[in-house]
Design a protein around this motif. Sequence first.
Motif, PDB file in Angstrom:
ATOM      1  N   LEU A 300       0.774  -1.266  -0.166  1.00  0.00           N
ATOM      2  CA  LEU A 300       0.101   0.196  -0.121  1.00  0.00           C
ATOM      3  C   LEU A 300       0.738   1.496   0.088  1.00  0.00           C
ATOM      4  CD1 LEU A 300      -2.851   1.058   0.528  1.00  0.00           C
ATOM      5  CD2 LEU A 300      -2.382   1.222   2.836  1.00  0.00           C
ATOM      6  N   ALA A 365      -0.752   8.659  -0.583  1.00  0.00           N
ATOM      7  CA  ALA A 365      -2.244   8.223  -0.547  1.00  0.00           C
ATOM      8  C   ALA A 365      -2.178   6.910   0.138  1.00  0.00           C
ATOM      9  CB  ALA A 365      -2.491   7.810  -2.170  1.00  0.00           C
ATOM     10  N   GLY A 366      -1.180   5.941   0.019  1.00  0.00           N
ATOM     11  CA  GLY A 366      -1.122   4.813   1.260  1.00  0.00           C
ATOM     12  C   GLY A 366      -1.309   5.132   2.653  1.00  0.00           C
ATOM     13  N   LYS A 369      -4.717   6.282   3.368  1.00  0.00           N
ATOM     14  CA  LYS A 369      -5.832   5.179   3.339  1.00  0.00           C
ATOM     15  C   LYS A 369      -5.630   4.231   4.664  1.00  0.00           C
ATOM     16  CE  LYS A 369      -6.745   5.615  -1.551  1.00  0.00           C
ATOM     17  NZ  LYS A 369      -6.946   4.645  -2.925  1.00  0.00           N
ATOM     18  N   ASP A 370      -4.368   4.050   4.806  1.00  0.00           N
ATOM     19  CA  ASP A 370      -4.031   3.282   6.030  1.00  0.00           C
ATOM     20  C   ASP A 370      -4.470   3.814   7.326  1.00  0.00           C
ATOM     21  OD1 ASP A 370      -2.957   0.867   7.037  1.00  0.00           O
ATOM     22  OD2 ASP A 370      -0.849   1.744   7.341  1.00  0.00           O
ATOM     23  N   LYS A 372      -6.923   5.980   7.503  1.00  0.00           N
ATOM     24  CA  LYS A 372      -8.205   5.811   7.637  1.00  0.00           C
ATOM     25  C   LYS A 372      -8.930   4.723   8.044  1.00  0.00           C
ATOM     26  CE  LYS A 372     -12.224   7.574   4.880  1.00  0.00           C
ATOM     27  NZ  LYS A 372     -12.598   8.046   3.396  1.00  0.00           N
ATOM     28  N   SER A 373      -8.501   3.355   7.423  1.00  0.00           N
ATOM     29  CA  SER A 373      -8.950   2.444   7.875  1.00  0.00           C
ATOM     30  C   SER A 373      -8.638   1.975   9.300  1.00  0.00           C
ATOM     31  CB  SER A 373      -8.119   1.058   7.047  1.00  0.00           C
ATOM     32  OG  SER A 373      -8.521   1.135   5.689  1.00  0.00           O
ATOM     33  N   ARG A 374      -7.757   2.405  10.001  1.00  0.00           N
ATOM     34  CA  ARG A 374      -7.436   2.148  11.340  1.00  0.00           C
ATOM     35  C   ARG A 374      -7.970   2.903  12.161  1.00  0.00           C
ATOM     36  NH1 ARG A 374      -2.421  -1.336  11.405  1.00  0.00           N
ATOM     37  NH2 ARG A 374      -1.849  -1.478   9.082  1.00  0.00           N
TER      38      ARG A 374
END
Lengths: 481, 463
Positions: A300, A365-366, A369-370, A372-374
């Motif tokens: 990612l 971007a990774g 996103k990372d 955000k998910s966590r």
Amino acid sequence: MGKRKHNIHRPMSRREMLGVCKGGFGSLAFMSLFGTQMACNRIDKSESLLTQLGQTPHYIPKAKNVIFLYMDGGVSQVDSFDPKPRLAKENGEDPNKKFNVDNTQFGNVGKILKSPWAFKQYGECGMPVSELFPHIASCVDDIALVRSMVSNFPEHTNANYFLHTGSGIQGRPSMGSWINYGLGSENNNLPGFVVLDGGLTPPGGVDNFKSGFLPASYQASILKSGPVPLANINPQESAPYLQDQKLDYIKQLDNSLIGGLGSADAVESAISNYELAYKMQSSIPELTEFSSETKATKKLYGMDSDDPHTRSYGSQCLLARRLIERGVRFVELTCPRVNADRWDQHNNLKDGHERNAHAVDQPIAGLIKDLKSRGLLEETLIVWTGEFGRTPFAQGKDGRDHNPSAFSMWMAGAGIKGGTIYGRTDDYGYRVVENETTVHDMHATMLHLLGINHERLRFRFGGRDIRLTDVHGHIIHDILS
Amino acid sequence: MEKASDIVLFFGRFHPLVVHLPIGFLILAIFMEFVSRSPKFKHLKPSIRLIWLLGTLSGAVAALFGYLLSLEGSYTGDTLLWHQWAGIATTILAFICYLTTDKPRTANRIGRKRVHMLFVGLTLLLLTFTGHYGANLTHGAGYLTEYAPQPIRSALSLPSKNNFRKEITSLDSANLFEDAVKPILVSRCVSCHNPEKIKGRLILSDYDNILKGGKSGAGIVAGNVSRSELFRRISLPKEHEDFMPPEGKSPLSEQQIEIIKWWIEQEAPKQATISSLNPDAETEKLFNDLFGIGKDNFIQNGAPPIDRKSIEQLQNQGVIVSLLAEEGNFLEANFSISETPDSVNLSDLLLIKDQLIWLQLAKSNINDQDLEVIGKLTNLRKLNLSQNSITDQGVSQLVSLKNLQQLNLYGNQITEKSIGTLKQLDKLKKLFLWQTGISPESIERLKAEKPELMVIYDSPTIQ
């Protein structure tokens, strides 16, 4: 004052009057000063509770940490986040016939230069982003873009100091130092302000990351990428007890020195830095050990990329996440060395910007996103900016010169209204025409999200209370959720 | 009412200016009357008589100007009458004081002296009374006590500041005129436009008079913003001569102007709830902000004081406890960066139950039993339980956390069974479910059922 001979008939003399009243006037001034002071520090708890709980935000924060993605050299706004169709229409024409051209750094004003990259709209908000950043473009619904940034300086060194410290001159405390001074570090085993050195030291050098007149324990610790992230982190002694003995002895010497000094800040900071360094012997290897990260996560962040610079910046971004997970308040990332200068493309814009963008696009971007998910994006503020923008006309044939009159900055994460575009530049992207936003405004907004009133975060130095935002700064309310 | 001639009004307008002169003289005279009783200031005695005379003369001029001002017709009602007659009485009393003051070199007569001091006292009382009513005419009746602290409010039996307006909890029950428009006019306009003080022959304290308007014409033309004089006046550029409120008084905020505009556009109803007029999202937000709907009352009012010993107890176990703001006594506890999260006695968190609003338990070896304690921390707003070994059984304990706004359950072995519990958390706004056993379909169903709830469960990917 002479002895008063006639008690009744002689009225009070002017001198006596002033003598009697001076205390009164003084206490009026004192009351007003003291009153403000009290209002500022009005905390409903005992002194000892304050020391017990460390520093406190002024109001409930949105963000607990900041990741500052510093785009060294100045990204071209008209090639990244601020599309200007008129540049394509008037490509190759003389800018002097279109608008008033300011003096530029190199004075080599060429023709109007259209962007070599096409723009497309992304996300639900439809924010246009150029082909340079296809991955960041997929995060636009989490991003608030400010197109109307201005800087006070057209040259890297001053502009860097300005961006980092709110002042164009060397020696002021960096924003990461201010934030740690205001909030304190949550983790006792790591510094509260970390710079992840990607390979490029910005013009102005490490003074961009210093604590200035704030206590030296608030300055940045610079971690390098590579096998040994921090110089001298591995002990030289053959056995741990030898190191302990040595450190104890040094501390003893230092402590004996403190009593004889007027100001003990330097020594106290040195002692606390030694102690922190000692703890970092175990915390840093654990931090930089990525074996607990899954393959998917590393992918990612672009750590499997063919481009070594993407890999390097990817591991910095991952490290940034690991740092904020461990309670580090402020993490700044500097750019990797991509063999085409920093974002400072005075010539060969296309090649240079593409190399730089390729290195940072996917890792950023990774990271978003990372986080955000966590759920970490709820408490982390990401700031992406250069120190200024670039000219819409060419320098020479195919470069762009410095432009402090307009550039783009974006924020994402805690307390930010994603998908927002704030401010506007003219048809050429040369000057700001709506909602001009200064570096002070950016700092004020960052502090606000961290629960700090930027007007109250002050340090007395050189006879006056100095702030990160000096006497300026307005919170950019329109980009806040 | 026939309008008085310009020259009359010209002098009348000088009343507020001139009136402070007699006030000064009279207070000085009264002051000197008292201090000159002490032998130390006896030498002042001969001057007092002159000051009473000056007070009387300037008082008479001020009263005359005051009368001229009253002819303007902007001030009416009881307050004016009281002020007028008290002012005249004060002047007369001052004259009596002048007459009864001992002339220099006359012998003191004890009886006369007592009567004189009685008049002096009366003058002071009347002066205060007149001044107060005069100020009420100028600034409006509640001006003096508007910011009075609570003990003074209670003593004067004024309504408590917080209960000034009944609390509005929903736009369904909020009356547009009574609860939104009228309070704005009361706070900004009524001090000069009320039945006692009718500036520009305009009264803004009740519905009928607001619509009727003043000498410049109809105040409100229902449904027609541009023809409504009231709206024109408040929305002009500030430098404009007709702009209201006049210079020196706080203008209406943009939000207040928007509300009045919307009220006129809705045909200026007297009895209509805001919801019944179908406001669009933006207008709804305007009113929600005005009434503070959706605000967290607990956060607004603050938690009880913190007990230091409880915090020490937690800190000694390695938990990081921090104060979230200077005011309000709100605490956050963080186990995630503690060095020894396992050895912490979680039930010690109950000691700071009242203040604890954020709790960080990511990667802290939390299991279902631990959640029994956490279910009792009912003031929690944010809870991070990510990357632990929690199952559906544990999640069911969280149902009591009615104030929870953010819940992070990513990286736990929970399944569809937890959805039922999560649904019951009414205030929940954000929910993190990445790497759980809950299927995307059931999450989509949950989202459809709770459109306000943001659920994040996707694996982060790069295309």
